[in-house]
Design a protein around this motif. Structure first.
Motif, short mmCIF file in Angstrom:
data_model
loop_
_atom_site.label_atom_id
_atom_site.label_comp_id
_atom_site.label_asym_id
_atom_site.label_seq_id
_atom_site.Cartn_x
_atom_site.Cartn_y
_atom_site.Cartn_z
N ALA A 46 0.83 -1.21 0.00
CA ALA A 46 0.00 0.00 0.00
C ALA A 46 0.86 1.26 0.00
O ALA A 46 1.87 1.33 0.71
N ASP A 47 0.44 2.23 -0.78
CA ASP A 47 1.17 3.49 -0.91
C ASP A 47 0.42 4.57 -0.14
O ASP A 47 -0.56 5.15 -0.62
N ALA A 48 0.87 4.84 1.08
CA ALA A 48 0.16 5.76 1.96
C ALA A 48 0.15 7.19 1.43
O ALA A 48 1.12 7.65 0.82
N THR A 49 -0.93 7.89 1.72
CA THR A 49 -1.07 9.30 1.40
C THR A 49 -0.84 10.14 2.66
O THR A 49 -0.68 9.62 3.76
N ILE A 50 -0.85 11.45 2.50
CA ILE A 50 -0.74 12.35 3.65
C ILE A 50 -1.88 12.07 4.63
O ILE A 50 -1.67 12.04 5.85
N ALA A 51 -3.08 11.85 4.09
CA ALA A 51 -4.24 11.58 4.96
C ALA A 51 -4.06 10.28 5.73
O ALA A 51 -4.47 10.17 6.90
N ASP A 52 -3.44 9.27 5.11
CA ASP A 52 -3.16 8.02 5.83
C ASP A 52 -2.20 8.26 6.98
O ASP A 52 -2.34 7.69 8.07
N THR A 217 8.05 9.52 0.84
CA THR A 217 8.35 9.71 2.26
C THR A 217 8.29 11.17 2.67
O THR A 217 7.73 11.51 3.72
N ALA A 218 8.88 12.05 1.88
CA ALA A 218 8.96 13.45 2.26
C ALA A 218 7.58 14.08 2.44
O ALA A 218 7.31 14.75 3.44
N SER A 219 6.69 13.84 1.49
CA SER A 219 5.36 14.45 1.54
C SER A 219 4.52 13.90 2.69
O SER A 219 3.79 14.65 3.35
#
Length: 486
Positions: A46-52, A217-219
């Motif tokens: 899974a590719d997490a988002t900022i919201a995750d 990672t940075a975002s």
């Protein structure tokens, strides 16, 4: 019965772990995890988002109060059960690390033992979080100090030790009573996901550990670091990234620990046992294919024994078997990416162009995968880049010194200060050199310094804070002073 690669990969979770639940990214996107030995895709995660990331921190914050008041013995028993489970499943964890990182299985088993030891060590430290009671020197009042959990912690770990870099952060946090959001490296997320599942099995409550995997990672990390609810940041990785994270952490004045880059000198004095020094050099250089911040980066050898040492080291390095880490007899696996291999070769080429001589290796290995030949260089000029930069590969540059003062001066001539190694039979020199070296750790007549019972960490641009030892748990504790007037 040995587990197969296919069944092992099928058993490892590939979703985000938030609040005790496995869930897809809110974007429903995934990213691939590659085998560095072949370049092929092992699986997708899974590719997490900022919201995750925000949801993961929400879960950690929600669990913090209950976890902080959980009895220390209970926290310690969870860590002890986790230690035993990892030990029982050493072969599975070793194979998983080899698949996603590349190190030979035999070496991966060593990391499993080392990584598990942090859970055993901190299971014992959980019940030894002490305060202090004293009489005010001026009389009258009493002085009481107590240690409390820092609070929710954000952890960023590198790809080179997928298990141990996690356990030496998670272990003290659990022992201290801190909840966590863990962000493993995108190159090697599978070991951490498997560890999260194991900790749940060991009884860790929901929300104490949350794991987010992401290709950005940075975002995803920056909003977590800048969130006022976060109280601790711990990072292992490059100095450049560490400096950026420290800047971001300043907004909330977070408790921060940084384990950053290294440029380890390996000193061999004229009185050293050369055979023992070569043996230590093999450990200090070739552990983890040279992809370690503790890896010996510069071999500083007394001019009277330099030729003997370099020739013996070249024979040992040249005889190593390079190949896919899952194959029997392989001693050197691939580097993590083709970019990493290109970077190592660029440093070797720069040294050779400036006059260095190749005793063995010095080239990429043809075929699939990111393999580089174990390399020994002599006559390396002082302006060669690989004497200043972290090599992170199986390359040993040998230079010389004339006396003890010059050895120490050359060793300290770096912005880094993680670890140094020294081989000598002179006890007085051991004390003098250890005191003069500007490094957080010194290995004397040994090529390995890492130990769960010892404080791991550096000075200067190698970071601050310590992991392991009695000091490790204090990175996750705050001190409260109470003035009592009886």
């Amino acid at each position: 019965m040995a587990v197969s690669q296919k069944s092992l990969l099928a058993s490892v979770p590939t979703q985000l772990f938030i609040g005790g639940e496995w869930r897809d990214s809110l974007s429903a996107q995934t990213f691939p995890v590659h085998d560095p030995a072949t370049g092929g895709v092992l699986t997708e995660v899974a590719d997490a988002t900022i919201a995750d990331g925000t949801l993961a921190l929400d879960a950690a914050v929600a669990a913090q109060q209950d976890w902080a008041t959980t009895p220390p013995r209970e926290r310690g028993e969870i860590l002890r059960r986790a230690f035993e489970l990892i030990t029982e499943r050493a072969d599975e964890f070793a194979l998983l690390m080899t698949l996603e990182m590349g190190k030979p299985v035999a070496e991966a088993r060593g990391e499993v033992a080392y990584g598990a030891e942090f859970f055993r060590w901190f299971s014992e430290e959980a019940v030894r979080i002490h305060g202090r009671y004293a009489v005010n020197p001026a009389g009258g009042s009493r002085l009481l100090t107590m240690n409390k959990p820092v609070g929710p912690a954000f952890m960023i770990t590198p790809w080179n030790f997928p298990l141990a870099m996690g356990t030496r952060k998670i272990g003290p946090a659990i022992a201290a009573g801190c909840t966590m959001v863990m962000k493993p490296a995108s190159e090697t997320p599978l070991t951490m996901l498997a560890l999260a599942a194991l900790l749940t099995e060991a009884g860790l409550p929901d929300g104490v550990l949350n794991v987010i995997t992401t290709s950005d990672t940075a975002s995803v990390s920056e909003p977590i670091i800048r969130d006022p609810r976060l109280r601790k940041l711990t990072f292992t990785g490059s100095t450049a990234v560490g400096k950026l994270l420290v800047e971001q952490s300043a907004e909330q004045l977070l408790r921060v620990s940084m384990e950053l880059g290294g440029n380890a000198p390996f000193l061999v004095f004229d009185d050293a046992d050369v055979d023992a020094a070569v043996e230590g050099a093999m450990l200090a250089k070739m552990r983890n294919i040279g992809e370690a911040c503790t890896s010996a980066n510069r071999f500083l050898v007394h001019e009277s024994v330099a030729e003997e040492f370099a020739a013996a080291l070249a024979r040992r390095m040249g005889a190593l078997t390079v190949g896919k880490g899952t194959k029997a007899g392989v001693e050197v696996g691939p580097l993590i990416t083709d970019k990493a291999r290109d970077g190592v070769h660029e440093l070797v080429t720069d040294a050779v162009d400036r006059g260095a001589r190749v005793l063995t290796g010095g080239e990429k290995v043809a075929g699939r995968g990111h393999f580089y030949a174990p390399t020994v260089l002599t006559e390396v000029p002082a302006d060669a880049r690989l004497l200043r930069e972290e090599i992170f590969g199986p390359v040993a540059p040998v230079t010389t010194f004339a006396d003890e003062d010059e050895a120490v001066r050359l060793a300290n001539d770096t912005e880094y200060g993680l670890v140094a190694y020294a081989y000598t039979r002179d006890l007085g020199r051991v004390i003098r050199v250890s005191e003069a070296l500007e490094f957080g750790m010194v290995g004397v007549n040994t090529g390995i310094v890492s130990n769960a019972a010892a404080p791991f960490g550096g000075v200067k641009h190698s970071g601050f804070g310590r992991e392991g030892g009695f000091e490790g748990i204090h990175e996750y504790l705050e001190t409260t002073y109470v003035s009592l007037n009886p």
